[in-house]
Design a protein around this motif. Structure first.
Motif, short mmCIF file in Angstrom:
data_model
loop_
_atom_site.label_atom_id
_atom_site.label_comp_id
_atom_site.label_asym_id
_atom_site.label_seq_id
_atom_site.Cartn_x
_atom_site.Cartn_y
_atom_site.Cartn_z
N THR A 166 52.11 19.20 -4.87
CA THR A 166 53.52 18.82 -5.25
C THR A 166 53.12 18.43 -6.36
OG1 THR A 166 54.67 19.07 -3.61
CG2 THR A 166 55.52 17.17 -4.25
N VAL A 190 59.46 11.90 -12.84
CA VAL A 190 59.37 12.86 -11.79
C VAL A 190 58.63 13.33 -10.97
CG1 VAL A 190 60.59 13.54 -14.10
CG2 VAL A 190 57.82 14.02 -13.87
N GLU A 191 58.86 14.21 -10.19
CA GLU A 191 58.15 15.32 -8.88
C GLU A 191 58.92 16.80 -9.45
OE1 GLU A 191 59.49 14.26 -5.44
OE2 GLU A 191 59.54 12.20 -5.48
N PHE A 192 57.42 17.02 -8.59
CA PHE A 192 57.84 18.67 -9.26
C PHE A 192 56.57 19.55 -8.41
CE2 PHE A 192 55.09 16.89 -12.87
CZ PHE A 192 54.24 17.51 -12.38
N GLU A 204 63.54 28.14 -6.21
CA GLU A 204 64.81 27.21 -6.47
C GLU A 204 64.13 25.01 -6.91
OE1 GLU A 204 64.64 29.23 -3.33
OE2 GLU A 204 65.57 30.75 -4.92
N CYS A 205 62.68 25.48 -7.23
CA CYS A 205 61.82 24.52 -6.79
C CYS A 205 62.15 23.65 -8.62
CB CYS A 205 60.61 24.30 -6.40
SG CYS A 205 60.21 24.36 -5.01
N THR A 206 61.77 22.13 -8.66
CA THR A 206 61.89 21.59 -9.79
C THR A 206 59.74 21.72 -10.35
OG1 THR A 206 63.08 20.00 -9.72
CG2 THR A 206 61.50 19.65 -11.59
N HIS A 207 60.25 22.89 -12.04
CA HIS A 207 58.28 22.80 -11.84
C HIS A 207 57.77 22.09 -13.21
CE1 HIS A 207 60.57 27.73 -10.38
NE2 HIS A 207 59.61 26.50 -9.91
N ARG A 208 57.26 22.03 -13.72
CA ARG A 208 56.13 21.08 -14.60
C ARG A 208 57.04 21.17 -15.77
NH1 ARG A 208 51.19 19.25 -14.80
NH2 ARG A 208 50.58 20.71 -13.22
N ASP A 210 60.15 21.53 -16.32
CA ASP A 210 61.61 21.45 -16.47
C ASP A 210 61.58 20.19 -16.45
OD1 ASP A 210 62.42 23.92 -15.58
OD2 ASP A 210 61.89 23.65 -13.48
N VAL A 211 60.42 19.08 -16.52
CA VAL A 211 60.89 18.14 -16.54
C VAL A 211 59.82 16.43 -17.34
CG1 VAL A 211 61.99 17.31 -13.77
CG2 VAL A 211 59.26 17.26 -14.02
#
Length: 261
Positions: A166, A190-192, A204-208, A210-211
């Motif tokens: 993470t 941001v967190e990803f 389902e995760c947020t990825h690099r 994306d943010v």
């Protein structure tokens, strides 16, 4: 909450060299801040007002270490129209210890100190602001830059932390005000997820991708005209400006934006 910066006189008695046994008071000064509290950016802490606080005290690091200068420059970080002294320092076991050795010594760490400029072109003898500790061990990683945006000077502190699959990236741009204390002008984080093997729910995760582009967009105005004071990063190592070479903030952050793992 307002933070009031005060000058406190610490008085100690010294015996003078005369036969009558007279004594002479020697006065030393240090800054103390009332109602000192932690100041946070989105994820990471920033630093303190004055010499004695949560991140640093005037007795640090004790008798076994010496303050070693790494880099000095000037900027109006109090926004009063007078340039302040910005000093990057580390601590070593010898007063002339090499900067590379000082930076790699995680037991002491490195700090950025701001000494307020005076109307006569001098600087106050005690720092108005001291950053949090930076060191090469993972928990102490971070980057601090001097930035100019819209004609005003700021310190820009950032964390680009990745561990156990993470990542947490954030920044805060701030200055120091006599009444308001540490004033955060802008902040974002941001967190990803960064490791598919660590996340069974990877899809389902947020990825690099994306943010991070939005974070880069928000940071760019502070990086376009910036000086990299210090960056200690477990993946990229140590970067810092020195008398021989002044680095820019993008010397570090271009590597961050290019990360794709």
């Amino acid at each position: 909450m307002k933070h009031k910066l005060m000058m406190t006189m610490v008085v100690s008695a010294l015996v003078c060299g005369c036969f009558t046994g007279c004594s002479k008071a020697a006065e030393t000064e240090k800054y103390i801040v009332e109602n000192q509290g932690y100041v946070y950016s989105t994820y990471g802490d920033i630093g303190q007002l004055g010499e004695d606080g949560n991140y640093y005290n005037s007795d640090y690091p004790g008798k076994d270490a010496y303050e070693v200068p790494i880099f000095e420059t000037t900027a109006d970080l109090t926004h009063d129209g007078i340039a302040d002294l910005v000093s990057v320092v580390g601590y070593g076991s010898e007063p002339d210890e090499a900067v590379d050795d000082v930076i790699s010594n995680s037991s002491y760490g490195c700090y950025v100190k701001v000494y307020r400029g005076t109307k006569d072109g001098e600087y106050e003898s005690h720092p108005r602001f001291i950053s949090r500790n930076f060191h090469l061990s993972h928990a102490g990683n971070g980057t601090i830059c001097l930035s100019k945006k819209d004609g005003l000077d700021y310190l820009l502190i950032s964390m680009t932390y990745e561990m156990q699959g993470t990542a947490q990236y954030d920044f805060a741009a701030f200055y120091v005000d006599d009444e308001k204390g540490i004033v955060i002008e802008d902040t974002y984080g941001v967190e990803f997820a960064v490791d598919k093997d660590e996340h069974q729910d990877w899809n389902e995760c947020t990825h690099r991708e994306d943010v991070v582009p939005l974070l880069q967009e928000k940071m760019t105005p502070y990086l376009d005209d910036s000086t990299l004071l210090l960056s200690l990063d477990i993946d990229n190592g140590a970067l810092y400006s020195c008398e021989e070479k002044t680095l820019e903030g993008n010397d570090f952050f271009d590597k961050i934006w290019e990360r794709n793992y």
